[in-house]
Design a protein around this motif. Structure first.
Motif, PDB file in Angstrom:
ATOM      1  N   ALA A 207      40.745 -40.008  -4.825  1.00 42.76           N
ATOM      2  CA  ALA A 207      39.613 -39.817  -4.162  1.00 42.76           C
ATOM      3  C   ALA A 207      38.638 -39.046  -5.293  1.00 42.76           C
ATOM      4  O   ALA A 207      39.257 -38.170  -5.901  1.00 42.76           O
ATOM      5  N   TYR A 208      37.245 -39.350  -5.614  1.00 39.67           N
ATOM      6  CA  TYR A 208      36.768 -38.407  -6.094  1.00 39.67           C
ATOM      7  C   TYR A 208      35.125 -38.523  -5.871  1.00 39.67           C
ATOM      8  O   TYR A 208      34.797 -39.412  -5.156  1.00 39.67           O
ATOM      9  N   ALA A 209      34.245 -37.671  -6.415  1.00 41.08           N
ATOM     10  CA  ALA A 209      32.840 -37.899  -6.155  1.00 41.08           C
ATOM     11  C   ALA A 209      32.163 -37.688  -7.641  1.00 41.08           C
ATOM     12  O   ALA A 209      33.007 -37.963  -8.502  1.00 41.08           O
TER      13      ALA A 209
ATOM     14  N   ILE B 126      36.931 -42.057 -21.528  1.00 41.16           N
ATOM     15  CA  ILE B 126      37.294 -42.885 -20.300  1.00 41.16           C
ATOM     16  C   ILE B 126      36.208 -43.772 -19.792  1.00 41.16           C
ATOM     17  O   ILE B 126      35.045 -43.466 -19.611  1.00 41.16           O
ATOM     18  N   ASP B 127      36.424 -44.813 -18.863  1.00 41.29           N
ATOM     19  CA  ASP B 127      35.557 -45.589 -18.340  1.00 41.29           C
ATOM     20  C   ASP B 127      34.788 -46.305 -19.454  1.00 41.29           C
ATOM     21  O   ASP B 127      33.471 -45.869 -19.807  1.00 41.29           O
ATOM     22  N   TYR B 128      35.269 -47.352 -19.917  1.00 42.51           N
ATOM     23  CA  TYR B 128      34.544 -48.208 -20.874  1.00 42.51           C
ATOM     24  C   TYR B 128      33.808 -49.174 -20.227  1.00 42.51           C
ATOM     25  O   TYR B 128      34.312 -50.394 -19.850  1.00 42.51           O
TER      26      TYR B 128
ATOM     27  N   LEU C 221      42.156 -37.136 -13.823  1.00 40.00           N
ATOM     28  CA  LEU C 221      41.462 -36.087 -13.224  1.00 40.00           C
ATOM     29  C   LEU C 221      40.082 -36.049 -13.752  1.00 40.00           C
ATOM     30  O   LEU C 221      39.944 -35.815 -14.960  1.00 40.00           O
ATOM     31  N   ARG C 222      39.135 -35.995 -13.084  1.00 42.17           N
ATOM     32  CA  ARG C 222      37.620 -35.748 -13.439  1.00 42.17           C
ATOM     33  C   ARG C 222      36.908 -34.615 -13.009  1.00 42.17           C
ATOM     34  O   ARG C 222      37.325 -33.944 -12.218  1.00 42.17           O
ATOM     35  N   VAL C 223      35.806 -34.389 -13.777  1.00 43.11           N
ATOM     36  CA  VAL C 223      34.776 -33.436 -13.173  1.00 43.11           C
ATOM     37  C   VAL C 223      34.609 -33.866 -11.556  1.00 43.11           C
ATOM     38  O   VAL C 223      34.600 -32.960 -10.889  1.00 43.11           O
TER      39      VAL C 223
ATOM     40  N   THR D 289      29.520 -37.630 -14.040  1.00 40.71           N
ATOM     41  CA  THR D 289      30.612 -36.778 -13.832  1.00 40.71           C
ATOM     42  C   THR D 289      31.992 -37.328 -13.498  1.00 40.71           C
ATOM     43  O   THR D 289      32.786 -36.603 -13.900  1.00 40.71           O
ATOM     44  N   ASP D 290      31.933 -38.618 -12.765  1.00 43.19           N
ATOM     45  CA  ASP D 290      33.172 -38.980 -12.621  1.00 43.19           C
ATOM     46  C   ASP D 290      34.061 -39.701 -13.748  1.00 43.19           C
ATOM     47  O   ASP D 290      34.883 -40.278 -13.730  1.00 43.19           O
ATOM     48  N   ASN D 291      33.029 -39.866 -14.713  1.00 44.44           N
ATOM     49  CA  ASN D 291      33.800 -40.520 -15.918  1.00 44.44           C
ATOM     50  C   ASN D 291      34.023 -39.591 -17.111  1.00 44.44           C
ATOM     51  O   ASN D 291      33.964 -40.099 -18.298  1.00 44.44           O
ATOM     52  N   MET D 292      34.115 -38.431 -16.521  1.00 47.60           N
ATOM     53  CA  MET D 292      34.315 -37.136 -17.616  1.00 47.60           C
ATOM     54  C   MET D 292      35.586 -36.525 -17.402  1.00 47.60           C
ATOM     55  O   MET D 292      35.955 -35.951 -16.354  1.00 47.60           O
TER      56      MET D 292
HETATM   57 MG    MG Z   1      34.086 -44.314 -13.481  1.00 47.85          MG
END
Ligand code: MG
Ligand code: AMP
Length: 485
Positions: free
Chosen positions: A76-78, A260-262, A181-183, A250-253
Motif C-alpha cells: 500500500a502507498y499513496a 524505479i518505475d520505467y 519503499l517510496r516517498v 512521489t510514488d515513483n521515488m
Molecule cells: Mg508507480
C-alpha cells in the motif's frame, strides 16, 4: 523434486502492520512463455535455475506456479501524481519475497503485471509486452551506465491480450529492487489511520537501508538527509547521461535511491533542458532540466510526512525540517558541478568552472547539438565535418577548456582518458528502442538483443557499432512516450 528456479527468500515486510500491504496471489495467465531471463543478474542474486526447465521457470515468473517459499503481497502507498495527492498501492505488482544474495544483500523480487490487487482501482492488473521489454532494456541501460536502478530478471509472455489504446500482447516482468519503499509509502503512513504507523515504517526503513542511523539523535532527520543525499546523487547521474525519467511522482521515488518505475522514460538527444517526451506531461513538469527541482519538491513531501516523527512539538519539527530541506539545492549544485567537471576531464575546482560549463551547454542548446555525442567528440578530439561542429564559438571554447586542463598540470590526453569513464559512447537512442520493441511485438527479438548488447558496454566505443550513435534528424520532434499502463 526441487523447483526449476530456487530463491533464498525472507519476508520482513509482513512484520509491518497489515495496514501496509495486502496478501494477494497472482492471477494465473493462459500460456506463459519465458522470453527473457537475465542470467548475469540471477547469478549475482544467487538464484540458481535449471536451464532444462524453461517452461517451469516461465510458470513461476508469471505467477502461475507459486513455490512454497513465497508470501505474495501487494504494497500500500499513496503519492503525489503531477502534484496531486492520491491513494495508490501496487495495482499490478505482487511482491514474491526478499531474496538474500550470497553476499547477504536483500532484494525485493516482484512480479509486475501479475494481476489485480485490492489497489487496482479501475486497472486490469496487467502490463503489455512492449512496455515490459522497454523496462527491461532501459533498466539494464542504467545499470550498465553505473546508475542505481531497479533491475529486470525476466520477461514472460502471458499468451493473453491486454486492452490499451489497442489490443496488445501481455507480459509479466520480474523486477528486482533494494526495496519498494517510496516517498509515497511515508505519505500513506502519515495521512491514513491518523499516522499511527509512521514510526513503524521509519524504523523498518532505517533497519533495512540505513542501519547505522539507529544511534542518531534525531532518527527522522538523519534518515531524511540520507535519502536526500541518495536522491541528489541519482539525479546528478541522470543529468550526466541525459536520462529523463518522465514521471517523477512521489510514488515513483524510492527511499533506497534507485531509479524505479520505467514508464515514459527516454534519453535526450539534442541538448535542451525543456525536453520532455511523455504524452501526459503537457506542462513539462518532468522535463530534463526540471528533474533536480522536482526531486527537491518530492523531498519536501517526504519531510512533511516525517514531521510527527521529527518532534512531537510541531513548531520544533517544522524548524528542523526546513533546516534540512533547504540544504538540498546547494548540495545538489555542488555534486552537479563535480559531475560536469568530470565530463570535461577536470578533477580540481576552479571558481570559473561553472561559467565554462554553462558556455558549452549554451552553445549546445543553441545549436541543438547532441548531448551524448558532443561529449564523445570532445573526449575523442574528433568532430564531424558538419556545420554544427565547424564553429568558431566551439573552437574558442575548446581553447579555453584546454587552458583549464593545463592548469591542473595534466595533458589533454590524460583528461580525455578519464572522460571515457563518465561519458557514454552508446545510449539507447529513442528510434532504436522503438524499432526494437516494434520488431519484438511482431515476433522478431533480434534488434532487441542487438541493442541490449550495445548498451551493456556503454563506455566502450566499438567502431563497428558507430551507427548506434546516429540520431535521425527530427525523429524527436514527434516522439512520444507513454506510461505503459
Ligand atoms: Mg508507480
Ligand atoms: P505508475 O504510473 O506505473 O507509477 O502507476 C500509478 C498507479 O497506477 C500505481 O498504483 C499502479 O499500481 C497503478 N497501475 C498502473 N497500471 C495499472 C494496471 N494496468 N492495473 C492496475 N493498476 C495499475
Amino acid at each position: 523434486m526441487s523447483a526449476a528456479i530456487q530463491f533464498n527468500f525472507d519476508t520482513t515486510y509482513t512484520n509491518l502492520p497489515s495496514f501496509f500491504f495486502s496478501e494477494v496471489v497472482p492471477t494465473a495467465v493462459a500460456n506463459p512463455q519465458l522470453v527473457l531471463l537475465n542470467q548475469g543478474l540471477a547469478q549475482r542474486l544467487g538464484i540458481p535455475f535449471d536451464e532444462n526447465r524453461i517452461s517451469e521457470i516461465g510458470k513461476i515468473l508469471s505467477g502461475n506456479t507459486l513455490i512454497p517459499e513465497t508470501t505474495p503481497l501487494a504494497q500500500a502507498y499513496a503519492g503525489h501524481q503531477f502534484g496531486n495527492f492520491t491513494m495508490l498501492g501496487d495495482g499490478r505488482a505482487i511482491l514474491l519475497g526478499e531474496q538474500i544474495s550470497p553476499q547477504g544483500e536483500r532484494y525485493d523480487i516482484q512480479l509486475k503485471g501479475a494481476g489485480r490487487t485490492p489497489y487496482s482501482r479501475g486497472g486490469d492488473g496487467r502490463a503489455h509486452f512492449a512496455a515490459m521489454l522497454r523496462e527491461y532494456l532501459m533498466s539494464e541501460a542504467l545499470h550498465y551506465l553505473r546508475i542505481p536502478t531497479s533491475r529486470s530478471l525476466a520477461v514472460v509472455w502471458t499468451g493473453e491480450p491486454v486492452y490499451r489504446e489497442r489490443t496488445r500482447p501481455g507480459a509479466v516482468l520480474t523486477r528486482v529492487a533494494k526495496s519498494h519503499l517510496r516517498v509515497g509509502t511515508f505519505e500513506y503512513a502519515k495521512n491514513f489511520q491518523g499516522g499511527a504507523y509512521l514510526q513503524d515504517l521509519l524504523n523498518y526503513a532505517i533497519a533495512r537501508h540505513f542501519p547505522d542511523l539507529d544511534e542518531s539523535e534525531n532518527k527522522a532527520i538523519a534518515f531524511f538527509e540520507q535519502v536526500m543525499e541518495l536522491q541528489a546523487a541519482l539525479i546528478v547521474d541522470w543529468m550526466r547521461v541525459g536520462f529523463i525519467h518522465g514521471v517523477m511522482n512521489t510514488d515513483n521515488m524510492c527511499i533506497a535511491g534507485e531509479t524505479i518505475d520505467y514508464g515514459p522514460c527516454a534519453f535526450m538527444n539534442a541538448y535542451e533542458p525543456k525536453t520532455v517526451f511523455s504524452s501526459i506531461d503537457t506542462q513539462g513538469r518532468y522535463a530534463y532540466g526540471n528533474q533536480p527541482y522536482i526531486a527537491h519538491w518530492n523531498l519536501s513531501c517526504l519531510i512533511s510526512a516525517l514531521l510527527p516523527a521529527i518532534s512531537s512539538n510541531k513548531e520544533e519539527a517544522v524548524k528542523l525540517a526546513e533546516a534540512s530541506l533547504q540544504k538540498f539545492p546547494a548540495f545538489y549544485e555542488a555534486q552537479w558541478l563535480d559531475m560536469m567537471r568530470s565530463k570535461l576531464g577536470l578533477t580540481q575546482v576552479d571558481v570559473k568552472d561553472k561559467q565554462l560549463i554553462d558556455r558549452l551547454l549554451g552553445w549546445m542548446q543553441g545549436q541543438k547539438a547532441d548531448f551524448t555525442n558532443t561529449f564523445f567528440y570532445l573526449q575523442e578530439g574528433i568532430f564531424p565535418d558538419t556545420a554544427t561542429y565547424q564553429s568558431s564559438i566551439l573552437e574558442e571554447w575548446i581553447s579555453d577548456w584546454e587552458q583549464r586542463i593545463a592548469k591542473e598540470n595534466r595533458s589533454k590526453a590524460d583528461a580525455q582518458t578519464t572522460m571515457r569513464n563518465v561519458n557514454p559512447a552508446f545510449i539507447p537512442r529513442n528510434h532504436r528502442v522503438e524499432a526494437a520493441l516494434s520488431a519484438a511485438e511482431k515476433g522478431d527479438m533480434e534488434p532487441f538483443h542487438q541493442l541490449l548488447e550495445v548498451i551493456q558496454q556503454p563506455y566502450l566505443f566499438r567502431p563497428s557499432l558507430e551507427s548506434y550513435q546516429e540520431v535521425p534528424e527530427s525523429f524527436d520532434e514527434n516522439y512520444q512516450t507513454f506510461c505503459g499502463t
